[in-house]
Motif scaffolding. Structure first.
Motif, PDB file in Angstrom:
ATOM      1  N   LEU A  92      92.050 -22.894  25.698  1.00  0.00           N
ATOM      2  CA  LEU A  92      93.398 -22.136  25.629  1.00  0.00           C
ATOM      3  C   LEU A  92      93.257 -20.958  24.743  1.00  0.00           C
ATOM      4  O   LEU A  92      94.278 -20.082  25.217  1.00  0.00           O
ATOM      5  CB  LEU A  92      93.989 -23.448  24.326  1.00  0.00           C
ATOM      6  CG  LEU A  92      95.357 -23.027  24.004  1.00  0.00           C
ATOM      7  CD1 LEU A  92      96.352 -23.127  25.179  1.00  0.00           C
ATOM      8  CD2 LEU A  92      95.739 -24.127  22.810  1.00  0.00           C
ATOM      9  N   PRO A 133      99.086 -24.350  27.478  1.00  0.00           N
ATOM     10  CA  PRO A 133      98.451 -25.920  27.691  1.00  0.00           C
ATOM     11  C   PRO A 133      98.606 -26.203  28.914  1.00  0.00           C
ATOM     12  O   PRO A 133      97.712 -27.088  29.600  1.00  0.00           O
ATOM     13  CB  PRO A 133      99.864 -26.411  26.647  1.00  0.00           C
ATOM     14  CG  PRO A 133     100.001 -25.571  25.790  1.00  0.00           C
ATOM     15  CD  PRO A 133     100.034 -24.033  26.606  1.00  0.00           C
ATOM     16  N   VAL A 185      96.189 -30.611  23.741  1.00  0.00           N
ATOM     17  CA  VAL A 185      96.849 -29.248  23.885  1.00  0.00           C
ATOM     18  C   VAL A 185      98.122 -28.982  23.389  1.00  0.00           C
ATOM     19  O   VAL A 185      99.012 -27.989  23.505  1.00  0.00           O
ATOM     20  CB  VAL A 185      96.491 -28.641  25.342  1.00  0.00           C
ATOM     21  CG1 VAL A 185      94.864 -28.175  25.290  1.00  0.00           C
ATOM     22  CG2 VAL A 185      96.948 -29.382  26.511  1.00  0.00           C
TER      23      VAL A 185
END
Length: 451
Positions: A31, A37, A249
């Motif tokens: 990330l 994400p 995420v």
């Protein structure tokens, strides 16, 4: 040799090898590089598809060479003993010793988060204890070790499913900040480089798809059972990985997990508070412990096979149906790496080194002695996809940071030097007496190439 492992034991072995430290530590770094994400989840999808092609390809290899030994066996029999020895060396240093150290170090990090380790306890104590425990179980009674591992893998799958069900019940755009987080607009080569780098890291999380090939000598109808177990195990893990990383995420804000190794428990805090984070933490500890156990089970079979072929000292051969001394060697090397390495330092090195080794092994399917169909036959498409995707991702990653290749190149070079020294100091007659090497070096072993 006793045929002690069946389809479910092999499937659980694949699952245990794959679900280790990588899935719980990689997405924070991905990330940071990708910024989105959605792109992180897409990278996990791509990694899973590549792993399935790899499982299929290794299944084809084991059909052609249904013996224990993994990459060492495939390359030494189908290509040349030098390449096989380098692959075995990679397994010894990176593929297993490094991966065991990575999983054990991550296990300690989750049991004792930063700042909670007692002052009297040296760093690495719990990691070393987990490795010693795995060595004790598999060294003393392989059948008991497999039974314990199967039971714990079932428990691991139940716990991971519970996490996903709870997360699904809590998930909404209002409570999960990451759902509405804006994406970072990467373009051109910056996006390609970041995605390739993440894919190489993620490949480490999927790298256990081939675990079953290392115990082929102990499997009934290995050429049929192992391919099915690898594909089944890889498919199960891919689904779990996608669901888990979507939670990791999307649950917290991206800023909370960027460049963080502890992404799973950070996400759990946002979903269900401290109690749920504690539950997730101990689930991860269970996953990491089974990962250590499974690699201690599979790795020594490679070294025992190399000893059978005269390329490692004979005292680590299989004895009484168990590679007990090879297990001692593996435990010692893994403990050493725990004491001298770190999580982030191992991530890129392991991913890159194992990717190249796996791609090289699958290339054996295109050699005349292994290939049963013409090169243009459609059955060669899946192995070709695996090779190209793996090497392209690794090549792009290295092109943007050539220094990442240094550790891999040194590992390969030391393996080549060790092979030459083995040939010099071991009489050629003794080396040729080893059945596997005798076959590999025989001039007339291969049939004429098919067109």
């Amino acid at each position: 040799m006793t045929k002690r492992y069946g389809f479910w034991t092999l499937t659980f072995l694949v699952i245990a090898n794959m679900i280790g430290a990588g899935v719980f530590t990689t997405s924070g770094f991905s990330l940071m590089d990708l910024g989105s994400p959605g792109l992180v989840v897409l990278a996990w999808v791509a990694g899973g598809l590549i792993a399935i092609t790899g499982a299929f390809s290794y299944g084809q290899l084991i059909k052609a060479m249904p013996e224990s030994g993994g990459e060492y066996l495939f390359l030494s029999r189908a290509a040349h003993p030098l390449l096989g020895f380098i692959a075995g060396w990679v397994s010894l240093i990176a593929g297993f010793s490094g991966a065991i150290a990575f999983a054990a170090t991550a296990l300690e990090a989750y049991v004792l988060p930063e700042g909670t380790r007692p002052g009297w306890m040296p760093a690495g104590t719990l990691a070393v204890c987990s490795i010693l425990l795995a060595g004790l179980f598999h060294g003393r009674n392989p059948r008991l070790g497999a039974l314990v591992q199967n039971s714990v893998v079932v428990l691991k799958l139940v716990l991971l499913s519970a996490i996903l069900l709870f997360a699904a019940a809590q998930f909404s755009s209002e409570t999960m900040p990451g759902v509405s987080a804006p994406t970072v607009d990467l373009t051109g080569w910056a996006l390609v480089s970041a995605f390739a780098g993440s894919l190489v890291w993620i490949s480490l999380s999927y790298s256990g798809f081939n675990a079953a090939v290392y115990v082929a000598d102990e499997v009934e109808a290995a050429n049929l059972t192992i391919p099915r177990a690898m594909v089944a195990g890889t498919g199960i893990v891919m689904v779990l990985y996608l669901l888990l990383n979507a939670v990791f995420v999307y649950a917290p804000p991206p800023e909370a997990i960027k460049a963080q190794a502890d992404v799973a428990t950070i996400a759990a805090e946002f979903i269900g508070g401290t109690a749920f984070a504690s539950f997730v933490r101990w689930t991860i500890v269970t996953c990491l412990l089974t990962s250590v156990f499974s690699m201690i089970m599979t790795a020594p079979r490679v070294y025992a096979k190399m000893a059978d072929d005269g390329l490692l000292p004979g005292f680590i051969r299989m004895q009484g149906g168990s590679p007990g001394r090879a297990i001692l060697l593996q435990v010692a090397l893994a403990v050493l790496l725990v004491l001298i390495s770190s999580l982030q330092g191992l991530l890129s090195y392991l991913g890159l080194t194992l990717s190249i080794s796996a791609a090289g092994s699958v290339c054996c399917l295109f050699l005349s002695g292994v290939r049963t169909k013409p090169l243009a036959h459609y059955s060669n498409l899946i192995p070709l996809v695996f090779i190209l995707c793996t090497l392209i991702a690794a090549g792009i990653m290295v092109s943007f940071n050539p220094w990442q290749l240094l550790g891999t190149a040194i590992t390969f070079a030391i393996g080549a030097v060790a092979y030459v020294l083995t040939r010099i100091y071991r009489p050629k007659a003794d080396l040729l007496a080893s059945p596997g090497i005798k076959e590999a070096l025989a001039e007339d072993m291969q049939e004429p190439p098919q067109s």
